[in-house]
Design an enzyme around this catalytic site. Structure first.
Site, PDB file in Angstrom:
ATOM      1  N   ASN A  87       0.858  -1.175   0.000  1.00 41.95           N
ATOM      2  CA  ASN A  87       0.000   0.000   0.000  1.00 41.95           C
ATOM      3  C   ASN A  87       0.898   1.230   0.000  1.00 41.95           C
ATOM      4  O   ASN A  87       1.756   1.373   0.869  1.00 41.95           O
ATOM      5  CB  ASN A  87      -0.907  -0.004   1.235  1.00 41.95           C
ATOM      6  CG  ASN A  87      -1.872  -1.181   1.231  1.00 41.95           C
ATOM      7  OD1 ASN A  87      -2.410  -1.536   0.182  1.00 41.95           O
ATOM      8  ND2 ASN A  87      -2.077  -1.798   2.383  1.00 41.95           N
ATOM      9  N   GLN A  94      -2.302   2.834   3.083  1.00 43.81           N
ATOM     10  CA  GLN A  94      -1.093   2.763   3.916  1.00 43.81           C
ATOM     11  C   GLN A  94      -1.335   3.489   5.233  1.00 43.81           C
ATOM     12  O   GLN A  94      -1.669   4.673   5.245  1.00 43.81           O
ATOM     13  CB  GLN A  94       0.105   3.383   3.187  1.00 43.81           C
ATOM     14  CG  GLN A  94       1.402   3.212   3.987  1.00 43.81           C
ATOM     15  CD  GLN A  94       2.641   3.730   3.256  1.00 43.81           C
ATOM     16  OE1 GLN A  94       2.548   4.287   2.155  1.00 43.81           O
ATOM     17  NE2 GLN A  94       3.800   3.552   3.869  1.00 43.81           N
ATOM     18  N   SER A  95      -1.171   2.777   6.335  1.00 45.35           N
ATOM     19  CA  SER A  95      -1.411   3.369   7.654  1.00 45.35           C
ATOM     20  C   SER A  95      -0.124   3.590   8.436  1.00 45.35           C
ATOM     21  O   SER A  95      -0.112   4.379   9.376  1.00 45.35           O
ATOM     22  CB  SER A  95      -2.364   2.481   8.464  1.00 45.35           C
ATOM     23  OG  SER A  95      -1.815   1.197   8.642  1.00 45.35           O
ATOM     24  N   VAL A  96       0.939   2.885   8.073  1.00 43.46           N
ATOM     25  CA  VAL A  96       2.234   3.071   8.743  1.00 43.46           C
ATOM     26  C   VAL A  96       3.219   3.615   7.706  1.00 43.46           C
ATOM     27  O   VAL A  96       3.517   2.932   6.714  1.00 43.46           O
ATOM     28  CB  VAL A  96       2.756   1.739   9.327  1.00 43.46           C
ATOM     29  CG1 VAL A  96       4.107   1.966  10.009  1.00 43.46           C
ATOM     30  CG2 VAL A  96       1.756   1.143  10.320  1.00 43.46           C
ATOM     31  N   HIS A 100       6.635  -1.277   3.640  1.00 45.48           N
ATOM     32  CA  HIS A 100       6.528  -2.688   4.030  1.00 45.48           C
ATOM     33  C   HIS A 100       5.759  -3.454   2.963  1.00 45.48           C
ATOM     34  O   HIS A 100       4.891  -2.895   2.290  1.00 45.48           O
ATOM     35  CB  HIS A 100       5.849  -2.851   5.391  1.00 45.48           C
ATOM     36  CG  HIS A 100       4.544  -2.116   5.504  1.00 45.48           C
ATOM     37  ND1 HIS A 100       4.492  -0.756   5.701  1.00 45.48           N
ATOM     38  CD2 HIS A 100       3.271  -2.528   5.440  1.00 45.48           C
ATOM     39  CE1 HIS A 100       3.228  -0.368   5.765  1.00 45.48           C
ATOM     40  NE2 HIS A 100       2.454  -1.423   5.588  1.00 45.48           N
ATOM     41  N   ILE A 101       6.083  -4.721   2.849  1.00 43.83           N
ATOM     42  CA  ILE A 101       5.387  -5.628   1.932  1.00 43.83           C
ATOM     43  C   ILE A 101       4.497  -6.538   2.768  1.00 43.83           C
ATOM     44  O   ILE A 101       4.940  -7.105   3.763  1.00 43.83           O
ATOM     45  CB  ILE A 101       6.397  -6.485   1.147  1.00 43.83           C
ATOM     46  CG1 ILE A 101       7.250  -5.599   0.224  1.00 43.83           C
ATOM     47  CG2 ILE A 101       5.672  -7.572   0.344  1.00 43.83           C
ATOM     48  CD1 ILE A 101       8.348  -6.368  -0.508  1.00 43.83           C
ATOM     49  N   HIS A 102       3.234  -6.671   2.353  1.00 46.72           N
ATOM     50  CA  HIS A 102       2.341  -7.650   2.973  1.00 46.72           C
ATOM     51  C   HIS A 102       2.444  -8.960   2.203  1.00 46.72           C
ATOM     52  O   HIS A 102       2.304  -8.968   0.970  1.00 46.72           O
ATOM     53  CB  HIS A 102       0.876  -7.201   2.885  1.00 46.72           C
ATOM     54  CG  HIS A 102       0.541  -5.951   3.640  1.00 46.72           C
ATOM     55  ND1 HIS A 102      -0.085  -5.966   4.868  1.00 46.72           N
ATOM     56  CD2 HIS A 102       0.719  -4.640   3.334  1.00 46.72           C
ATOM     57  CE1 HIS A 102      -0.289  -4.717   5.288  1.00 46.72           C
ATOM     58  NE2 HIS A 102       0.183  -3.891   4.370  1.00 46.72           N
TER      59      HIS A 102
HETATM   60  P1  AMP Z   1      -0.563  -0.654   5.899  1.00 43.26           P
HETATM   61  O1  AMP Z   1      -2.003  -0.367   6.214  1.00 43.26           O
HETATM   62  O2  AMP Z   1      -0.305  -1.153   4.524  1.00 43.26           O
HETATM   63  O3  AMP Z   1       0.311   0.535   6.286  1.00 43.26           O
HETATM   64  O4  AMP Z   1      -0.163  -1.862   6.851  1.00 43.26           O
HETATM   65  C1  AMP Z   1       0.213  -1.686   8.178  1.00 43.26           C
HETATM   66  C2  AMP Z   1       0.049  -3.016   8.847  1.00 43.26           C
HETATM   67  O5  AMP Z   1       0.791  -2.985  10.061  1.00 43.26           O
HETATM   68  C3  AMP Z   1      -1.393  -3.348   9.220  1.00 43.26           C
HETATM   69  O6  AMP Z   1      -1.763  -4.571   8.584  1.00 43.26           O
HETATM   70  C4  AMP Z   1      -1.357  -3.478  10.730  1.00 43.26           C
HETATM   71  O7  AMP Z   1      -2.181  -4.499  11.229  1.00 43.26           O
HETATM   72  C5  AMP Z   1       0.107  -3.778  10.981  1.00 43.26           C
HETATM   73  N1  AMP Z   1       0.621  -3.414  12.287  1.00 43.26           N
HETATM   74  C6  AMP Z   1       0.458  -2.240  12.944  1.00 43.26           C
HETATM   75  N2  AMP Z   1       1.096  -2.254  14.117  1.00 43.26           N
HETATM   76  C7  AMP Z   1       1.701  -3.471  14.220  1.00 43.26           C
HETATM   77  C8  AMP Z   1       2.508  -4.103  15.210  1.00 43.26           C
HETATM   78  N3  AMP Z   1       2.843  -3.487  16.350  1.00 43.26           N
HETATM   79  N4  AMP Z   1       2.950  -5.354  14.981  1.00 43.26           N
HETATM   80  C9  AMP Z   1       2.604  -5.993  13.826  1.00 43.26           C
HETATM   81  N5  AMP Z   1       1.854  -5.444  12.853  1.00 43.26           N
HETATM   82  C10 AMP Z   1       1.393  -4.205  13.048  1.00 43.26           C
END
Ligand code: AMP
Length: 114
Positions: A87, A94-96, A100-102
């Protein structure tokens, strides 16, 4: 760049279910899994998003994908298939803000994604 939750996990400041660590990246189980297997492959370099990478990151991007492939094999996802997602940006989900790759597997997926 501001520290993110992934930066803090990489620094060892907060715990995570880590299944791989190399000098360049870590892989952890997603805390809120969207499939029976849901792993995040995260570069140690604090890149904000795929669109933040440059030519100098080409080797790192290759390592991230190669590790994703190896993890898919190790986690038994080859026979039934798996999905790989990045994302990029808020509207893409994208929330973080740390690249990162899922890696998702263990169920059927639909297309187009929501
Ligand atoms: P995105 O929404 O693509 O940025 O994905 C961020 C992902 O990080 C989400 O699937 C969250 O569930 C995951 N996530 C957030 N905090 C943590 C954490 N402390 N440990 C593992 N995964 C996390």
């Amino acid at each position: 760049m501001a520290e993110t939750i992934f930066g803090r996990i990489i620094a060892g400041e907060i715990p995570a279910d880590k299944i791989l660590e190399t000098e360049d990246l870590i892989a952890i189980r997603d805390i809120n899994p969207q499939a029976p297997t849901h792993v995040l492959i995260i570069p140690k370099k604090p890149l904000k998003a795929l669109s933040s990478t440059g030519e100098e990151d080409t080797l790192l991007l290759g390592k991230l994908l190669a590790s994703t492939r190896k993890l898919a094999e190790q986690l038994g996802l080859i026979a039934d298939g798996y999905r790989v997602v990045i994302n990029n940006g808020e509207s893409a989900g994208q929330s973080v803000p740390h690249l990162h790759i899922h890696l998702l597997g263990g169920r059927d997926f639909r297309w187009p994604p929501g």
